[in-house]
Design a protein around this motif. Structure first.
Motif, PDB file in Angstrom:
ATOM      1  N   ARG A  94     -19.517  43.530  56.047  1.00 36.61           N
ATOM      2  CA  ARG A  94     -19.476  42.243  56.765  1.00 36.61           C
ATOM      3  C   ARG A  94     -20.229  42.332  58.098  1.00 36.61           C
ATOM      4  N   VAL A  95     -20.036  43.450  58.789  1.00 33.85           N
ATOM      5  CA  VAL A  95     -20.728  43.615  60.076  1.00 33.85           C
ATOM      6  C   VAL A  95     -22.237  43.731  59.850  1.00 33.85           C
ATOM      7  N   GLN A  96     -22.608  44.555  58.867  1.00 34.60           N
ATOM      8  CA  GLN A  96     -24.037  44.801  58.660  1.00 34.60           C
ATOM      9  C   GLN A  96     -24.768  43.584  58.091  1.00 34.60           C
ATOM     10  N   SER A  97     -24.007  42.671  57.464  1.00 33.00           N
ATOM     11  CA  SER A  97     -24.656  41.453  56.955  1.00 33.00           C
ATOM     12  C   SER A  97     -24.499  40.282  57.931  1.00 33.00           C
ATOM     13  N   GLY A  98     -23.916  40.565  59.102  1.00 35.73           N
ATOM     14  CA  GLY A  98     -23.814  39.528  60.134  1.00 35.73           C
ATOM     15  C   GLY A  98     -22.655  38.558  59.939  1.00 35.73           C
ATOM     16  N   ARG A  99     -21.711  38.873  59.023  1.00 28.54           N
ATOM     17  CA  ARG A  99     -20.578  37.976  58.795  1.00 28.54           C
ATOM     18  C   ARG A  99     -19.370  38.319  59.663  1.00 28.54           C
ATOM     19  N   ALA A 100     -19.422  39.451  60.362  1.00 31.57           N
ATOM     20  CA  ALA A 100     -18.346  39.822  61.296  1.00 31.57           C
ATOM     21  C   ALA A 100     -18.989  40.609  62.428  1.00 31.57           C
ATOM     22  N   ASP A 101     -18.311  40.621  63.583  1.00 31.40           N
ATOM     23  CA  ASP A 101     -18.901  41.395  64.674  1.00 31.40           C
ATOM     24  C   ASP A 101     -18.243  42.773  64.733  1.00 31.40           C
ATOM     25  N   ILE A 102     -18.985  43.684  65.320  1.00 37.44           N
ATOM     26  CA  ILE A 102     -18.558  45.081  65.364  1.00 37.44           C
ATOM     27  C   ILE A 102     -17.230  45.247  66.107  1.00 37.44           C
ATOM     28  N   PHE A 103     -16.958  44.374  67.065  1.00 38.52           N
ATOM     29  CA  PHE A 103     -15.730  44.531  67.847  1.00 38.52           C
ATOM     30  C   PHE A 103     -14.487  44.217  67.009  1.00 38.52           C
ATOM     31  N   SER A 104     -14.633  43.329  66.021  1.00 40.72           N
ATOM     32  CA  SER A 104     -13.511  43.068  65.107  1.00 40.72           C
ATOM     33  C   SER A 104     -13.228  44.319  64.286  1.00 40.72           C
ATOM     34  N   LEU A 105     -14.293  44.957  63.820  1.00 33.07           N
ATOM     35  CA  LEU A 105     -14.115  46.197  63.060  1.00 33.07           C
ATOM     36  C   LEU A 105     -13.452  47.268  63.926  1.00 33.07           C
ATOM     37  N   LEU A 106     -13.907  47.386  65.156  1.00 34.07           N
ATOM     38  CA  LEU A 106     -13.331  48.388  66.052  1.00 34.07           C
ATOM     39  C   LEU A 106     -11.850  48.142  66.306  1.00 34.07           C
ATOM     40  N   ARG A 107     -11.500  46.875  66.496  1.00 32.73           N
ATOM     41  CA  ARG A 107     -10.080  46.540  66.708  1.00 32.73           C
ATOM     42  C   ARG A 107      -9.262  46.931  65.483  1.00 32.73           C
ATOM     43  N   TYR A 108      -9.777  46.585  64.303  1.00 30.40           N
ATOM     44  CA  TYR A 108      -9.095  46.926  63.057  1.00 30.40           C
ATOM     45  C   TYR A 108      -8.911  48.446  62.962  1.00 30.40           C
ATOM     46  N   LEU A 109      -9.990  49.154  63.222  1.00 37.32           N
ATOM     47  CA  LEU A 109      -9.991  50.611  63.090  1.00 37.32           C
ATOM     48  C   LEU A 109      -8.976  51.259  64.039  1.00 37.32           C
ATOM     49  N   GLU A 110      -8.971  50.829  65.285  1.00 41.02           N
ATOM     50  CA  GLU A 110      -8.060  51.435  66.259  1.00 41.02           C
ATOM     51  C   GLU A 110      -6.605  51.153  65.927  1.00 41.02           C
ATOM     52  N   ILE A 111      -6.325  49.903  65.583  1.00 42.12           N
ATOM     53  CA  ILE A 111      -4.937  49.533  65.257  1.00 42.12           C
ATOM     54  C   ILE A 111      -4.493  50.263  63.993  1.00 42.12           C
ATOM     55  N   TRP A 112      -5.366  50.246  62.966  1.00 45.84           N
ATOM     56  CA  TRP A 112      -5.019  50.935  61.726  1.00 45.84           C
ATOM     57  C   TRP A 112      -4.749  52.403  61.986  1.00 45.84           C
ATOM     58  N   PHE A 113      -5.610  53.074  62.753  1.00 42.96           N
ATOM     59  CA  PHE A 113      -5.538  54.520  62.905  1.00 42.96           C
ATOM     60  C   PHE A 113      -4.226  54.946  63.577  1.00 42.96           C
ATOM     61  N   GLU A 114      -3.890  54.310  64.690  1.00 39.21           N
ATOM     62  CA  GLU A 114      -2.662  54.691  65.383  1.00 39.21           C
ATOM     63  C   GLU A 114      -1.441  54.392  64.525  1.00 39.21           C
ATOM     64  N   ARG A 115      -1.456  53.235  63.865  1.00 41.97           N
ATOM     65  CA  ARG A 115      -0.318  52.863  63.028  1.00 41.97           C
ATOM     66  C   ARG A 115      -0.194  53.820  61.834  1.00 41.97           C
ATOM     67  N   HIS A 116      -1.322  54.192  61.258  1.00 43.85           N
ATOM     68  CA  HIS A 116      -1.285  55.094  60.104  1.00 43.85           C
ATOM     69  C   HIS A 116      -0.712  56.462  60.506  1.00 43.85           C
ATOM     70  N   ILE A 117      -1.105  56.945  61.663  1.00 43.61           N
ATOM     71  CA  ILE A 117      -0.563  58.245  62.102  1.00 43.61           C
ATOM     72  C   ILE A 117       0.953  58.141  62.289  1.00 43.61           C
ATOM     73  N   LEU A 118       1.400  57.077  62.945  1.00 43.72           N
ATOM     74  CA  LEU A 118       2.841  56.936  63.208  1.00 43.72           C
ATOM     75  C   LEU A 118       3.644  56.695  61.934  1.00 43.72           C
ATOM     76  N   GLU A 119       3.123  55.853  61.048  1.00 43.92           N
ATOM     77  CA  GLU A 119       3.930  55.419  59.895  1.00 43.92           C
ATOM     78  C   GLU A 119       3.733  56.267  58.645  1.00 43.92           C
ATOM     79  N   GLU A 120       2.587  56.918  58.517  1.00 48.31           N
ATOM     80  CA  GLU A 120       2.326  57.717  57.308  1.00 48.31           C
ATOM     81  C   GLU A 120       2.166  59.207  57.618  1.00 48.31           C
ATOM     82  N   ASP A 121       1.307  59.515  58.575  1.00 47.31           N
ATOM     83  CA  ASP A 121       0.980  60.929  58.787  1.00 47.31           C
ATOM     84  C   ASP A 121       2.147  61.710  59.420  1.00 47.31           C
ATOM     85  N   GLN A 122       2.837  61.127  60.382  1.00 48.62           N
ATOM     86  CA  GLN A 122       3.926  61.879  61.010  1.00 48.62           C
ATOM     87  C   GLN A 122       5.073  62.152  60.034  1.00 48.62           C
TER      88      GLN A 122
END
Ligand SMILES: [Fe+2]
Ligand SMILES: [Fe+2]
Length: 137
Positions: A94-122
């Motif tokens: 979506r970002v590379q085709s111009g349908r989403a901006d990179i900052f939306s991806l970054l927000r998704y990535l950061e939120i997912w990563f911290e939540r995944h560590i707390l809820e799955e990895d720990q």
């Protein structure tokens, strides 16, 4: 901007399994670098996206190996990893085709990563550590 490679993983996100913690720190490092380069350009170069996805896939495989060695079930965790890779590939498209901006991806990535560590990895790490001798790592 120079991003430090060490000291990026907050103590509350540590697992106590050294090589997995090091990989999480390396993922934070990639996210911070991606953020810095996006602030400059607003773009997501192919090689950066490919590197991030490849490193995440490698990291997920490493957690799976760790679980296998400890005899800990990884089925549901595996499904979440696969779903994450699919979602991130979709975001990258979506970002590379111009349908989403990179900052939306970054927000998704950061939120997912911290939540995944707390809820799955720990919880996964607690089972691994309980299943093996204290001096094994
Ligand atoms: Fe992880
Ligand atoms: Fe995980």
């Amino acid at each position: 901007m120079e991003i430090p490679a060490k000291g990026l993983l907050p103590a509350e996100l540590m697992l106590g399994i050294a090589h997995i913690d090091a990989q999480h720190e390396a993922i934070f490092y990639r996210i911070e670098n991606l953020k810095a380069s996006c602030l400059d350009t607003g773009e997501l170069p192919d090689h950066v996206a490919d590197d991030l996805l490849a490193y995440l896939a490698e990291h997920f495989a490493s957690e799976e190996t760790c679980a296998g060695e400890a005899g800990v079930s990884f089925k549901e965790h595996h499904v979440k990893h696969e779903a994450t890779l699919a979602a991130l590939r979709h975001w990258v498209d979506r970002v590379q085709s111009g349908r989403a901006d990179i900052f939306s991806l970054l927000r998704y990535l950061e939120i997912w990563f911290e939540r995944h560590i707390l809820e799955e990895d720990q919880p996964f790490a607690r089972k691994v550590l309980a299943a093996r001798p204290p001096a094994a790592d």
